[in-house]
Structures are given as C-alpha cells and as structure tokens.
Design an enzyme around this catalytic site. Structure first.
Site, PDB file in Angstrom:
ATOM      1  N   SER A 143      40.385  49.200  37.790  1.00  0.00           N
ATOM      2  CA  SER A 143      39.035  48.723  38.130  1.00  0.00           C
ATOM      3  C   SER A 143      38.139  49.946  38.286  1.00  0.00           C
ATOM      4  O   SER A 143      38.623  51.063  38.487  1.00  0.00           O
ATOM      5  CB  SER A 143      39.103  47.968  39.467  1.00  0.00           C
ATOM      6  OG  SER A 143      37.800  47.727  39.971  1.00  0.00           O
ATOM      7  N   TYR A 156      41.870  47.194  48.207  1.00  0.00           N
ATOM      8  CA  TYR A 156      41.657  47.023  46.767  1.00  0.00           C
ATOM      9  C   TYR A 156      41.452  48.385  46.109  1.00  0.00           C
ATOM     10  O   TYR A 156      42.021  48.686  45.060  1.00  0.00           O
ATOM     11  CB  TYR A 156      40.455  46.107  46.544  1.00  0.00           C
ATOM     12  CG  TYR A 156      40.265  45.639  45.124  1.00  0.00           C
ATOM     13  CD1 TYR A 156      41.057  44.623  44.596  1.00  0.00           C
ATOM     14  CD2 TYR A 156      39.284  46.202  44.310  1.00  0.00           C
ATOM     15  CE1 TYR A 156      40.872  44.178  43.286  1.00  0.00           C
ATOM     16  CE2 TYR A 156      39.102  45.765  43.005  1.00  0.00           C
ATOM     17  CZ  TYR A 156      39.891  44.759  42.500  1.00  0.00           C
ATOM     18  OH  TYR A 156      39.711  44.328  41.199  1.00  0.00           O
TER      19      TYR A 156
HETATM   20  N1  LIG Z   1      36.499  40.207  37.781  1.00  0.00           N
HETATM   21  C1  LIG Z   1      36.190  41.481  38.077  1.00  0.00           C
HETATM   22  O1  LIG Z   1      35.022  41.828  38.365  1.00  0.00           O
HETATM   23  C2  LIG Z   1      37.250  42.540  38.040  1.00  0.00           C
HETATM   24  C3  LIG Z   1      36.834  43.881  38.019  1.00  0.00           C
HETATM   25  C4  LIG Z   1      37.803  44.875  37.969  1.00  0.00           C
HETATM   26  C5  LIG Z   1      39.148  44.536  37.939  1.00  0.00           C
HETATM   27  N2  LIG Z   1      39.508  43.230  37.977  1.00  0.00           N
HETATM   28  C6  LIG Z   1      40.947  42.922  37.939  1.00  0.00           C
HETATM   29  O2  LIG Z   1      41.195  42.112  36.809  1.00  0.00           O
HETATM   30  C7  LIG Z   1      42.391  41.370  37.023  1.00  0.00           C
HETATM   31  C8  LIG Z   1      42.121  39.917  36.675  1.00  0.00           C
HETATM   32  O3  LIG Z   1      41.148  39.420  37.566  1.00  0.00           O
HETATM   33  P1  LIG Z   1      40.156  38.233  37.203  1.00  0.00           P
HETATM   34  O4  LIG Z   1      38.816  38.674  37.621  1.00  0.00           O
HETATM   35  O5  LIG Z   1      40.383  37.762  35.829  1.00  0.00           O
HETATM   36  O6  LIG Z   1      40.612  37.167  38.302  1.00  0.00           O
HETATM   37  P2  LIG Z   1      41.112  35.663  38.194  1.00  0.00           P
HETATM   38  O7  LIG Z   1      41.271  35.228  39.615  1.00  0.00           O
HETATM   39  O8  LIG Z   1      40.260  34.874  37.279  1.00  0.00           O
HETATM   40  O9  LIG Z   1      42.557  35.805  37.511  1.00  0.00           O
HETATM   41  C9  LIG Z   1      43.647  36.388  38.186  1.00  0.00           C
HETATM   42  C10 LIG Z   1      44.909  35.630  37.814  1.00  0.00           C
HETATM   43  O10 LIG Z   1      46.022  36.281  38.456  1.00  0.00           O
HETATM   44  C11 LIG Z   1      46.892  35.281  38.921  1.00  0.00           C
HETATM   45  N3  LIG Z   1      47.734  35.770  40.004  1.00  0.00           N
HETATM   46  C12 LIG Z   1      47.356  36.106  41.263  1.00  0.00           C
HETATM   47  N4  LIG Z   1      48.430  36.437  41.996  1.00  0.00           N
HETATM   48  C13 LIG Z   1      49.508  36.333  41.178  1.00  0.00           C
HETATM   49  C14 LIG Z   1      50.894  36.552  41.357  1.00  0.00           C
HETATM   50  N5  LIG Z   1      51.415  36.949  42.532  1.00  0.00           N
HETATM   51  N6  LIG Z   1      51.724  36.358  40.292  1.00  0.00           N
HETATM   52  C15 LIG Z   1      51.216  35.951  39.096  1.00  0.00           C
HETATM   53  N7  LIG Z   1      49.926  35.715  38.877  1.00  0.00           N
HETATM   54  C16 LIG Z   1      49.071  35.900  39.911  1.00  0.00           C
HETATM   55  C17 LIG Z   1      45.968  34.160  39.386  1.00  0.00           C
HETATM   56  O11 LIG Z   1      46.672  32.907  39.481  1.00  0.00           O
HETATM   57  C18 LIG Z   1      44.903  34.173  38.311  1.00  0.00           C
HETATM   58  O12 LIG Z   1      45.210  33.291  37.253  1.00  0.00           O
HETATM   59  C19 LIG Z   1      42.789  41.627  38.473  1.00  0.00           C
HETATM   60  O13 LIG Z   1      43.786  42.623  38.515  1.00  0.00           O
HETATM   61  C20 LIG Z   1      41.513  42.143  39.088  1.00  0.00           C
HETATM   62  O14 LIG Z   1      41.742  42.952  40.217  1.00  0.00           O
HETATM   63  C21 LIG Z   1      38.598  42.211  38.013  1.00  0.00           C
END
Ligand SMILES: NC(=O)c1ccc[n+]([C@@H]2O[C@H](COP(=O)([O-])OP(=O)(O)OC[C@H]3O[C@@H](n4cnc5c(N)ncnc54)[C@H](O)[C@@H]3O)[C@@H](O)[C@H]2O)c1
Length: 252
Positions: A143, A156
């Site tokens: 991130s 985080y």
């Molecule tokens: N959305 C943002 O702004 C952003 C920015 C930087 C990084 N990220 C990172 O991107 C990644 C995806 O996030 P997103 O925004 O798509 O979120 P999201 O909540 O849409 O998707 C995350 C997915 O991870 C799954 N998950 C959570 N815990 C789990 C576990 N223990 N085992 C298996 N699956 C699990 C959830 O069920 C969900 O489907 C994450 O690592 C997040 O930290 C997101």
C-alpha cells in the site's frame, strides 16, 4: 499475444475489490485461476464472472491465517492445473482508525496477522512449489501506507511496510532461480473496504480525492492491470520492487 496465456495463477482475497478486478484481468489475459477468499460466496461470484467471460477458474474457501489452509490452497491449484506460475497475495483488512496511543492490541493482532503474516505464509508454500518448477512470479499487496506515514492506522502501516520488507528479502533470496517477487502499492482505491469507510464518514471521499495529484481515487482495475504485468514475462527483469499505483501520491 495474451500477457498470461496458459499461466496457472492463484489470487487471495479474490472475492472482492482489487483481488476480483485482478482475477478478471488475469483471465482476460489467458490465465487459469484459483480464486481464494474467506468469503466463499464472493469467491464463487468471481468464478462465475470469469466463466461468463469465457475464462477458467475454481474457487477455494481459505483463511489465509491458517497454515494448513494455505498449504492446501497451493496443493489444490497444482492438482487442478499441474503447476503454479503466478500468485497474487492480496487478502487484507483495513483495521480501526485511531491514533497510536488509542489503538488496541486486538486491532494490531488482526491487522498484522492478515496483512503481514499471511503474506509470508502464502509465499512459504507458493515458493516451495515454484522451486520444484524452477520458475514463478509472486505479487504481494502492500500500500502507499507501506511507503510512508499512515496517520490513524499504525498497525496497517507497520504491516504494509513489513510486506515491502519481506517482498525485497524473498526476491533477493530467489532471484537466481528465477522466482520474481514484487509488491504493488495502491493509492486509495474504490473497493468495498474503502466504500465502507466513506459510508461512515462521507467527507472522506473529498479528502481521498485531494491527497492524490490526479484528484481522484483509483479503480480496482487500475491496480489489477499493474499486477498482471508484474506477473507476466513482460516484467522478466523486474524483482524486489514496491510499485506504487497511486495517481501520483508518492511523487509529492
Ligand atoms: N482499497 C484500497 O484503497 C487499498 C489501498 C492499498 C492497499 N489495499 C490492499 O488491497 C488488498 C485488497 O483490499 P480491497 O480494498 O480490495 O478490500 P476488499 O475488502 O474489497 O477485499 C479484501 C478481500 O480479502 C478477503 N479476506 C479478508 N480476510 C481474509 C482471510 N483471513 N483469508 C482470506 N481472505 C480474506 C475478504 O473476504 C475480501 O474478499 C488488501 O490487502 C488491502 O490492504 C487496498
């Protein structure tokens, strides 16, 4: 030619947001996919979307915190496709918003467990398989919070900086095989994780727009395109990098 033609890939957190968008792009580019998520319905929906578009995928309900489940995810992928060419270790949670002195041990353990330890666990079993093949490409989701301060999100930030560190370390360890290992560092991206935060504090949408020089949030597909490229042979001399995909956030 398609970027990932006939590659066998797995994606964690593939049932939502960035993971789902990446899965659809991987499939468009010719990959066969294992879609892993704690949320089985979300993973199954991603598989259905891929199949409707003419691609090949199966879903695995998997808690990435559980070593046996992660080992089984890799084993199932290899049973189904004969090998594991690409892995996108992306499952994650955001955690509570609080300053450091107000943050809780419960939040620390949950966020560091899912956002950091699970990435190591996934790599451990994926690399064991890739060593047998003498090839592979891994992308871990870090991130912009892994590249600089993340006020109100100490756990985080620590977890995502950790993802950058373990990506660099493993990349150097396995560079000669070659197993390429990189991280993607998204800016604030419009996924269910972020939308849930904006629903609680609607003013945050404007704040998120303003912090990116491009004046908007990222789209999950924009992260997925970068991940597909990092996993592909087009990135054959790229390893150990944390790649920002952030509308200029880290350029300031
Ligand atoms: N959305 C943002 O702004 C952003 C920015 C930087 C990084 N990220 C990172 O991107 C990644 C995806 O996030 P997103 O925004 O798509 O979120 P999201 O909540 O849409 O998707 C995350 C997915 O991870 C799954 N998950 C959570 N815990 C789990 C576990 N223990 N085992 C298996 N699956 C699990 C959830 O069920 C969900 O489907 C994450 O690592 C997040 O930290 C997101």
């Amino acid at each position: 030619m398609a970027l990932l033609k006939d590659k066998a890939a797995l994606i964690t957190g593939g049932g939502s947001g960035i993971g789902r968008a990446a899965a659809l792009i991987f499939a468009r580019e010719g990959a066969k996919l294992a879609i892993a998520d704690l949320n089985a319905n979300g993973a199954q929906e991603t598989v259905s979307m891929i199949e409707r578009a003419g691609g090949q995928a199966f879903c695995v309900q998997c808690d990435v915190l559980k070593p046996a489940a992660v080992e089984d995810l890799v084993a199932q992928t290899v049973r189904r496709f004969g090998r594991l060419d690409c892995a996108f270790n992306n499952a994650g949670i955001g955690g509570d918003l609080a300053r450091t002195a107000d943050s809780t041990e419960e939040c620390w353990d949950a966020v560091v467990g899912i956002d950091l330890k699970s990435v190591w666990l996934c790599m451990k079993y994926e690399i064991a398989q890739m060593l047998k093949q003498k090839s592979g490409a891994i992308v871990n989701t870090a991130s912009i919070a892994g590249l600089g301060a993340n006020p109100l999100g100490i756990a985080y930030s620590a977890a995502k900086h950790g993802v950058v560190g373990l990506t660099r370390t493993a990349a150097v360890e396995y560079a000669k095989i070659p197993i390429r290992i990189n991280a993607v560092c998204p800016g604030v991206t419009e996924t269910p994780m972020v939308e849930a935060g904006i629903a609680k504090r609607p003013q945050m949408r404007r704040v998120f727009q303003k912090i990116h020089p491009m004046g908007r949030l990222g789209r999950p597909e924009e992260i997925g395109e970068a991940v597909a490229w990092l996993c592909s042979d087009a990135a054959s001399f790229v390893t150990g990098i944390p790649l920002p995909v952030d509308g200029g956030f880290t350029a300031i």
